[in-house]
Design a protein around this motif. Structure first.
Motif, mmCIF file in Angstrom:
data_model
loop_
_atom_site.group_PDB
_atom_site.id
_atom_site.type_symbol
_atom_site.label_atom_id
_atom_site.label_comp_id
_atom_site.label_asym_id
_atom_site.label_seq_id
_atom_site.Cartn_x
_atom_site.Cartn_y
_atom_site.Cartn_z
ATOM 1 N N UNK A 180 44.295 37.262 49.417
ATOM 2 C CA UNK A 180 42.966 36.968 49.930
ATOM 3 C C UNK A 180 42.005 37.952 49.281
ATOM 4 N N UNK A 181 41.342 37.492 48.239
ATOM 5 C CA UNK A 181 40.571 38.360 47.362
ATOM 6 C C UNK A 181 39.552 39.227 48.090
ATOM 7 N N UNK A 182 38.842 38.655 49.029
ATOM 8 C CA UNK A 182 37.746 39.359 49.683
ATOM 9 C C UNK A 182 38.186 40.408 50.688
ATOM 10 N N UNK A 183 39.453 40.449 51.035
ATOM 11 C CA UNK A 183 39.910 41.291 52.132
ATOM 12 C C UNK A 183 40.332 42.700 51.737
ATOM 13 N N UNK A 184 40.409 42.995 50.441
ATOM 14 C CA UNK A 184 40.939 44.275 49.990
ATOM 15 C C UNK A 184 40.012 44.937 48.993
ATOM 16 N N UNK A 185 40.193 46.255 48.849
ATOM 17 C CA UNK A 185 39.381 46.927 47.847
ATOM 18 C C UNK A 185 40.103 46.931 46.503
ATOM 19 N N UNK A 186 39.314 46.990 45.457
ATOM 20 C CA UNK A 186 39.838 46.920 44.107
ATOM 21 C C UNK A 186 39.193 48.002 43.252
ATOM 22 N N UNK A 187 39.812 48.273 42.123
ATOM 23 C CA UNK A 187 39.279 49.306 41.263
ATOM 24 C C UNK A 187 39.568 49.072 39.798
ATOM 25 N N UNK A 188 38.841 49.808 38.981
ATOM 26 C CA UNK A 188 39.073 49.854 37.546
ATOM 27 C C UNK A 188 39.538 51.254 37.170
ATOM 28 N N UNK A 189 40.551 51.309 36.336
ATOM 29 C CA UNK A 189 41.101 52.559 35.841
ATOM 30 C C UNK A 189 41.180 52.493 34.327
ATOM 31 N N UNK A 190 41.318 53.642 33.699
ATOM 32 C CA UNK A 190 41.461 53.653 32.255
ATOM 33 C C UNK A 190 42.395 54.770 31.823
ATOM 34 N N UNK A 191 42.994 54.567 30.664
ATOM 35 C CA UNK A 191 43.890 55.570 30.114
ATOM 36 C C UNK A 191 43.694 55.645 28.609
ATOM 37 N N UNK A 192 43.284 56.810 28.154
ATOM 38 C CA UNK A 192 43.112 57.064 26.729
ATOM 39 C C UNK A 192 44.390 57.669 26.169
ATOM 40 N N UNK A 193 44.616 57.540 24.867
ATOM 41 C CA UNK A 193 45.815 58.110 24.261
ATOM 42 C C UNK A 193 45.946 59.597 24.553
ATOM 43 N N UNK A 194 47.112 60.001 25.020
ATOM 44 C CA UNK A 194 47.363 61.399 25.292
ATOM 45 C C UNK A 194 46.765 61.927 26.575
ATOM 46 N N UNK A 195 46.154 61.069 27.375
ATOM 47 C CA UNK A 195 45.542 61.500 28.620
ATOM 48 C C UNK A 195 46.109 60.715 29.797
ATOM 49 N N UNK A 196 45.942 61.272 30.975
ATOM 50 C CA UNK A 196 46.416 60.601 32.175
ATOM 51 C C UNK A 196 45.459 59.487 32.569
ATOM 52 N N UNK A 197 45.961 58.543 33.344
ATOM 53 C CA UNK A 197 45.123 57.461 33.816
ATOM 54 C C UNK A 197 44.136 57.986 34.849
ATOM 55 N N UNK A 198 42.896 57.555 34.744
ATOM 56 C CA UNK A 198 41.867 58.019 35.654
ATOM 57 C C UNK A 198 41.123 56.856 36.290
ATOM 58 N N UNK A 199 40.664 57.073 37.500
ATOM 59 C CA UNK A 199 39.877 56.069 38.178
ATOM 60 C C UNK A 199 38.464 56.038 37.635
ATOM 61 N N UNK A 200 37.934 54.850 37.437
ATOM 62 C CA UNK A 200 36.595 54.658 36.903
ATOM 63 C C UNK A 200 35.620 54.221 37.991
ATOM 64 N N UNK A 201 36.005 53.205 38.744
ATOM 65 C CA UNK A 201 35.140 52.656 39.779
ATOM 66 C C UNK A 201 35.972 51.890 40.790
ATOM 67 N N UNK A 202 35.469 51.788 42.009
ATOM 68 C CA UNK A 202 36.143 51.028 43.050
ATOM 69 C C UNK A 202 35.114 50.315 43.906
ATOM 70 N N UNK A 203 35.539 49.209 44.502
ATOM 71 C CA UNK A 203 34.666 48.427 45.366
ATOM 72 C C UNK A 203 35.458 47.984 46.587
ATOM 73 N N UNK A 204 34.850 48.125 47.769
ATOM 74 C CA UNK A 204 35.558 47.766 48.981
ATOM 75 C C UNK A 204 35.300 46.316 49.361
ATOM 76 N N UNK A 205 35.883 45.898 50.469
ATOM 77 C CA UNK A 205 35.788 44.500 50.871
ATOM 78 C C UNK A 205 34.375 44.077 51.239
#
Length: 125
Positions: free
Chosen positions: A28-53
């Motif tokens: 149920x798409x509208x019921x949960x929060x979602x986010x965008x993450x990114x990972x560059x070469x040699x670096x850990x994955x980091x959170x970019x943005x998130x949006x709640x329900x």
């Protein structure tokens, strides 16, 4: 089963823009929060943005004022509008969904349950 598919990545010159999309299914798409993450070469994955329900958003300091996260519930799609891109933004970008409650750390990858395969963004000088 939950599935997330990213698209919209590519190569762009510094200062340019891209719009990433994440198509979801199996929940149920509208019921949960979602986010965008990114990972560059040699670096850990980091959170970019998130949006709640409800549409509330949060951004990493590195992208504030340049990126915007949004969603269209009727289309089951999450977006990331990226403007004024910098070479430092080069990374594989992933969308993710959390089936848990919003916490004080919504950009932490440990709080998300399902992930897409990623889409590559390359920003050149």
């Amino acid at each position: 089963q939950v599935q997330l598919v990213e698209s919209g990545g590519g190569s762009v010159q510094a200062g340019g823009s891209l719009r990433l999309s994440c198509a979801g299914s199996g929940y149920t798409f509208s019921s949960y929060h979602m986010g965008w993450f990114r990972q560059a070469p040699g670096k850990e994955r980091e959170g970019v943005a998130a949006i709640d329900s409800r549409g509330g958003t949060i951004y990493a300091d590195s992208v504030k004022g340049r990126f915007a996260i949004s969603k269209e519930n009727a289309q089951y799609t999450l977006y990331l509008q990226m403007n004024s891109l910098k070479p430092e933004d080069t990374a594989m970008y992933y969308c993710a969904i959390s089936l848990r409650a919003w916490t004080s750390r919504p950009l932490s990858e440990s709080g998300y349950d399902y992930w897409g395969q990623g889409t590559q963004v390359t920003v050149s000088s």
